[in-house]
Design a protein around this motif. Structure first.
Motif, PDB file in Angstrom:
ATOM      1  N   ARG A  84       0.818  -1.222   0.000  1.00 32.84           N
ATOM      2  CA  ARG A  84       0.000   0.000   0.000  1.00 32.84           C
ATOM      3  C   ARG A  84       0.842   1.257   0.000  1.00 32.84           C
ATOM      4  O   ARG A  84       0.505   2.233  -0.656  1.00 32.84           O
ATOM      5  CB  ARG A  84      -0.882   0.035   1.252  1.00 32.84           C
ATOM      6  N   SER A  85       1.925   1.228   0.768  1.00 32.89           N
ATOM      7  CA  SER A  85       2.673   2.479   0.973  1.00 32.89           C
ATOM      8  C   SER A  85       3.603   2.820  -0.191  1.00 32.89           C
ATOM      9  O   SER A  85       3.965   3.975  -0.374  1.00 32.89           O
ATOM     10  CB  SER A  85       3.481   2.394   2.265  1.00 32.89           C
ATOM     11  N   CYS A  86       3.974   1.822  -0.970  1.00 34.61           N
ATOM     12  CA  CYS A  86       4.865   2.107  -2.106  1.00 34.61           C
ATOM     13  C   CYS A  86       4.722   1.014  -3.155  1.00 34.61           C
ATOM     14  O   CYS A  86       5.629   0.214  -3.390  1.00 34.61           O
ATOM     15  CB  CYS A  86       6.318   2.222  -1.641  1.00 34.61           C
ATOM     16  N   PRO A  87       3.560   1.001  -3.811  1.00 34.87           N
ATOM     17  CA  PRO A  87       3.258  -0.139  -4.690  1.00 34.87           C
ATOM     18  C   PRO A  87       4.229  -0.320  -5.847  1.00 34.87           C
ATOM     19  O   PRO A  87       4.383  -1.436  -6.331  1.00 34.87           O
ATOM     20  CB  PRO A  87       1.834   0.168  -5.189  1.00 34.87           C
ATOM     21  N   ARG A  88       4.889   0.731  -6.263  1.00 31.98           N
ATOM     22  CA  ARG A  88       5.794   0.567  -7.417  1.00 31.98           C
ATOM     23  C   ARG A  88       7.238   0.260  -7.014  1.00 31.98           C
ATOM     24  O   ARG A  88       8.131   0.230  -7.863  1.00 31.98           O
ATOM     25  CB  ARG A  88       5.735   1.804  -8.308  1.00 31.98           C
ATOM     26  N   LEU A  89       7.439   0.032  -5.729  1.00 29.63           N
ATOM     27  CA  LEU A  89       8.800  -0.177  -5.227  1.00 29.63           C
ATOM     28  C   LEU A  89       9.610  -1.181  -6.048  1.00 29.63           C
ATOM     29  O   LEU A  89      10.722  -0.906  -6.492  1.00 29.63           O
ATOM     30  CB  LEU A  89       8.744  -0.617  -3.748  1.00 29.63           C
ATOM     31  N   GLN A  90       9.048  -2.375  -6.229  1.00 34.78           N
ATOM     32  CA  GLN A  90       9.860  -3.443  -6.835  1.00 34.78           C
ATOM     33  C   GLN A  90      10.218  -3.116  -8.280  1.00 34.78           C
ATOM     34  O   GLN A  90      11.324  -3.403  -8.735  1.00 34.78           O
ATOM     35  CB  GLN A  90       9.137  -4.787  -6.710  1.00 34.78           C
ATOM     36  N   MET A  91       9.275  -2.477  -8.968  1.00 34.65           N
ATOM     37  CA  MET A  91       9.538  -2.030 -10.338  1.00 34.65           C
ATOM     38  C   MET A  91      10.673  -1.015 -10.378  1.00 34.65           C
ATOM     39  O   MET A  91      11.493  -1.003 -11.293  1.00 34.65           O
ATOM     40  CB  MET A  91       8.292  -1.317 -10.877  1.00 34.65           C
ATOM     41  N   MET A  92      10.655  -0.116  -9.395  1.00 37.25           N
ATOM     42  CA  MET A  92      11.666   0.944  -9.385  1.00 37.25           C
ATOM     43  C   MET A  92      13.053   0.368  -9.082  1.00 37.25           C
ATOM     44  O   MET A  92      14.050   0.788  -9.676  1.00 37.25           O
ATOM     45  CB  MET A  92      11.288   2.018  -8.365  1.00 37.25           C
ATOM     46  N   THR A  94      16.934   7.621  -4.196  1.00 41.38           N
ATOM     47  CA  THR A  94      16.470   8.952  -4.594  1.00 41.38           C
ATOM     48  C   THR A  94      15.183   8.860  -5.411  1.00 41.38           C
ATOM     49  O   THR A  94      14.223   9.605  -5.162  1.00 41.38           O
ATOM     50  CB  THR A  94      17.564   9.672  -5.422  1.00 41.38           C
ATOM     51  N   ASP A  95      15.160   7.928  -6.347  1.00 45.16           N
ATOM     52  CA  ASP A  95      13.931   7.685  -7.131  1.00 45.16           C
ATOM     53  C   ASP A  95      12.757   7.374  -6.219  1.00 45.16           C
ATOM     54  O   ASP A  95      11.656   7.903  -6.385  1.00 45.16           O
ATOM     55  CB  ASP A  95      14.091   6.420  -7.993  1.00 45.16           C
ATOM     56  N   ALA A  97      19.682  -7.097  -4.700  1.00 43.77           N
ATOM     57  CA  ALA A  97      20.441  -8.352  -4.795  1.00 43.77           C
ATOM     58  C   ALA A  97      19.627  -9.392  -5.561  1.00 43.77           C
ATOM     59  O   ALA A  97      20.146 -10.114  -6.421  1.00 43.77           O
ATOM     60  CB  ALA A  97      20.792  -8.865  -3.400  1.00 43.77           C
ATOM     61  N   ARG A  98      18.347  -9.459  -5.267  1.00 41.77           N
ATOM     62  CA  ARG A  98      17.479 -10.403  -5.982  1.00 41.77           C
ATOM     63  C   ARG A  98      17.404 -10.053  -7.473  1.00 41.77           C
ATOM     64  O   ARG A  98      17.538 -10.929  -8.333  1.00 41.77           O
ATOM     65  CB  ARG A  98      16.090 -10.399  -5.330  1.00 41.77           C
ATOM     66  N   GLU A  99      17.220  -8.765  -7.774  1.00 41.13           N
ATOM     67  CA  GLU A  99      17.150  -8.353  -9.191  1.00 41.13           C
ATOM     68  C   GLU A  99      18.453  -8.672  -9.914  1.00 41.13           C
ATOM     69  O   GLU A  99      18.450  -9.050 -11.085  1.00 41.13           O
ATOM     70  CB  GLU A  99      16.864  -6.853  -9.322  1.00 41.13           C
ATOM     71  N   ALA A 100      19.556  -8.503  -9.197  1.00 44.94           N
ATOM     72  CA  ALA A 100      20.866  -8.761  -9.804  1.00 44.94           C
ATOM     73  C   ALA A 100      20.982 -10.227 -10.209  1.00 44.94           C
ATOM     74  O   ALA A 100      21.499 -10.556 -11.280  1.00 44.94           O
ATOM     75  CB  ALA A 100      21.976  -8.387  -8.821  1.00 44.94           C
ATOM     76  N   VAL A 101      20.480 -11.094  -9.355  1.00 41.60           N
ATOM     77  CA  VAL A 101      20.539 -12.528  -9.651  1.00 41.60           C
ATOM     78  C   VAL A 101      19.618 -12.854 -10.834  1.00 41.60           C
ATOM     79  O   VAL A 101      20.005 -13.573 -11.762  1.00 41.60           O
ATOM     80  CB  VAL A 101      20.176 -13.360  -8.398  1.00 41.60           C
ATOM     81  N   VAL A 102      18.432 -12.290 -10.819  1.00 44.24           N
ATOM     82  CA  VAL A 102      17.487 -12.547 -11.908  1.00 44.24           C
ATOM     83  C   VAL A 102      18.066 -12.054 -13.244  1.00 44.24           C
ATOM     84  O   VAL A 102      17.997 -12.749 -14.263  1.00 44.24           O
ATOM     85  CB  VAL A 102      16.130 -11.865 -11.623  1.00 44.24           C
ATOM     86  N   LEU A 103      18.651 -10.875 -13.187  1.00 47.32           N
ATOM     87  CA  LEU A 103      19.175 -10.254 -14.400  1.00 47.32           C
ATOM     88  C   LEU A 103      20.316 -11.052 -15.029  1.00 47.32           C
ATOM     89  O   LEU A 103      20.552 -10.990 -16.230  1.00 47.32           O
ATOM     90  CB  LEU A 103      19.696  -8.862 -14.009  1.00 47.32           C
TER      91      LEU A 103
END
Ligand code: HEM
Ligand SMILES: [Ca+2]
Length: 346
Positions: free
Chosen positions: A51-59, A127-128, A147-153
């Motif tokens: 609720r507080s930052c729904p776009r977090l993971q995308m960002m 900052t974003d 760290a998770r995104e880095a592994v996925v990427l």
């Protein structure tokens, strides 16, 4: 425990510095008795920012992706950043803090100085996020997600990251020097450091698989190339693979000026998160002593063998161990803070 590197794995753990451990609010930490292994109790929540930052993971994802386009090594660096945060006073963003009047921080500790990378990437992502969800998302959570995104990427597994960590107000150079495993210490010491944080022997083997991506500086393994244990010869394991040995001696000639040159931890596939690290160990061509040393323990060697045969098994176990690592010493609720910038407390 063999002495010399430090005076014991528990040092730095009971040093009075980190009163947040085992204080009763801290469900993410496990004192080593009881449920180690499975079901570490955690106050973290997959939906913490829904609720507080729904776009977090995308960002976070797009921030990591942007950085990766210019510098593919950043994936490895971000993964290591999370590890070096979690192992020092828990996953609390302490590693991100600059030195201040009140404390000497972790950035300049021996295992980190001129070695750990990714601070700018985390600060840019923060900052974003601040522009959309001010004072809402902790730096420690950003590091865990990055760290998770880095592994996925890099082609590794995806796992949902439990969230809701709070940031520390302080950091400790001394704790970083004490708690982080050194590539020069024996497997028992390394294992003891993991165990003192609620991880286990299997986690040592599984998480070492992170060395499937990224680089090491020559000084970390150079003793294996020219004068192994005073023999005047290379480590016989490396000598048996003359291709690799000649690449390494090209990168790391026997002069001090080569000390900070970089060699891939997994020469077989540097930016690919695969199981080649374990195949290398089976072929006795792990780069660091602390990598190849896994083969000297029969239990570790059996795990190495199974991961070398099954990328799927490695991916699955790596994801599980990363969630465990991400639970170490977390502060939740009203403990700690949400920083406005990751380099500064408060
Ligand atoms: C088991 C004990 C471990 C030891 C002794 C160890 C040691 C090291 C050393 C010496 C380097 C090279 C640093 C440099 O030359 O500047 C390195 C790099 C790296 N480590 Fe580890 N490590 C360990 C476990 C881990 C774990 C648990 C992770 C993550 C889950 C990890 C992820 C990485 C990555 C990704 C790199 C490459 C970083 C880059 O290229 O920027 N390591 N490690
Ligand atoms: Ca930390």
């Amino acid at each position: 425990f063999p002495s010399g590197y430090n005076d014991g794995p528990k040092n730095g753990y009971n040093n009075g510095y980190n009163s947040g451990y085992n204080n009763g609010h801290n469900g993410g930490y496990n004192n080593g008795h009881g449920s180690r292994g499975y079901g570490m109790i955690s106050n973290l929540d997959y939906r913490f920012y829904d609720r507080s930052c729904p776009r977090l993971q995308m960002m976070v994802k797009s921030g990591v992706w942007r950085a990766f386009k210019d510098d593919s090594r950043i994936a490895a660096s971000l993964l290591r950043l999370h590890f070096h945060d979690c192992f020092v006073n828990g996953c609390d963003g302490s590693i991100l803090l600059d030195d201040s009047e009140d404390f000497k921080g972790e950035k300049n500790a021996l295992p980190n100085r001129n070695s750990v990378r990714g601070f700018d990437v985390i600060e840019d992502i923060k900052t974003d996020i601040e522009s959309v969800c001010p004072l809402t998302v902790s730096c420690a959570d950003i590091v865990a997600l990055a760290a998770r995104e880095a592994v996925v990427l890099t082609g590794g597994p995806f796992w949902p990251v439990p969230l809701g960590r709070r940031d520390s107000l302080t950091a400790s150079e001394q704790a970083a020097n004490t708690n982080l495993p050194s590539p020069f210490e024996p497997l028992e010491n390394i294992t003891a450091k993991f165990v003192s944080l609620g991880l286990d022997f299997k986690d040592v083997v599984v998480l070492s698989g992170a060395h499937t991506i990224g680089f090491a500086q020559c000084f970390v393994f150079k003793h294996r190339l020219f004068n192994f244990k005073g023999s005047g010869q290379p480590d016989p394991n490396l000598a048996a693979s003359s291709d690799l040995l000649s690449k390494l001696t090209d990168t790391c000639p026997n002069v001090d000026s080569s000390n900070s040159n970089l060699a891939p931890l997994d020469a077989a596939s540097v930016v690919k998160f695969d199981n080649a690290y374990y195949v290398n160990l089976m072929n006795n061509v792990g780069l660091l002593d602390s990598d190849q040393i896994l083969m000297s323990d029969s239990n570790a060697a059996a795990l190495v063998k199974s991961y070398s045969e099954s990328p799927y098994l490695f991916s699955r176990d790596f994801a599980v161990s990363m969630v465990k690592m991400g639970n170490i010493g977390v502060m939740t609720g009203s403990d700690g803070v949400i920083r406005a910038r990751c380099g500064f407390p408060g």
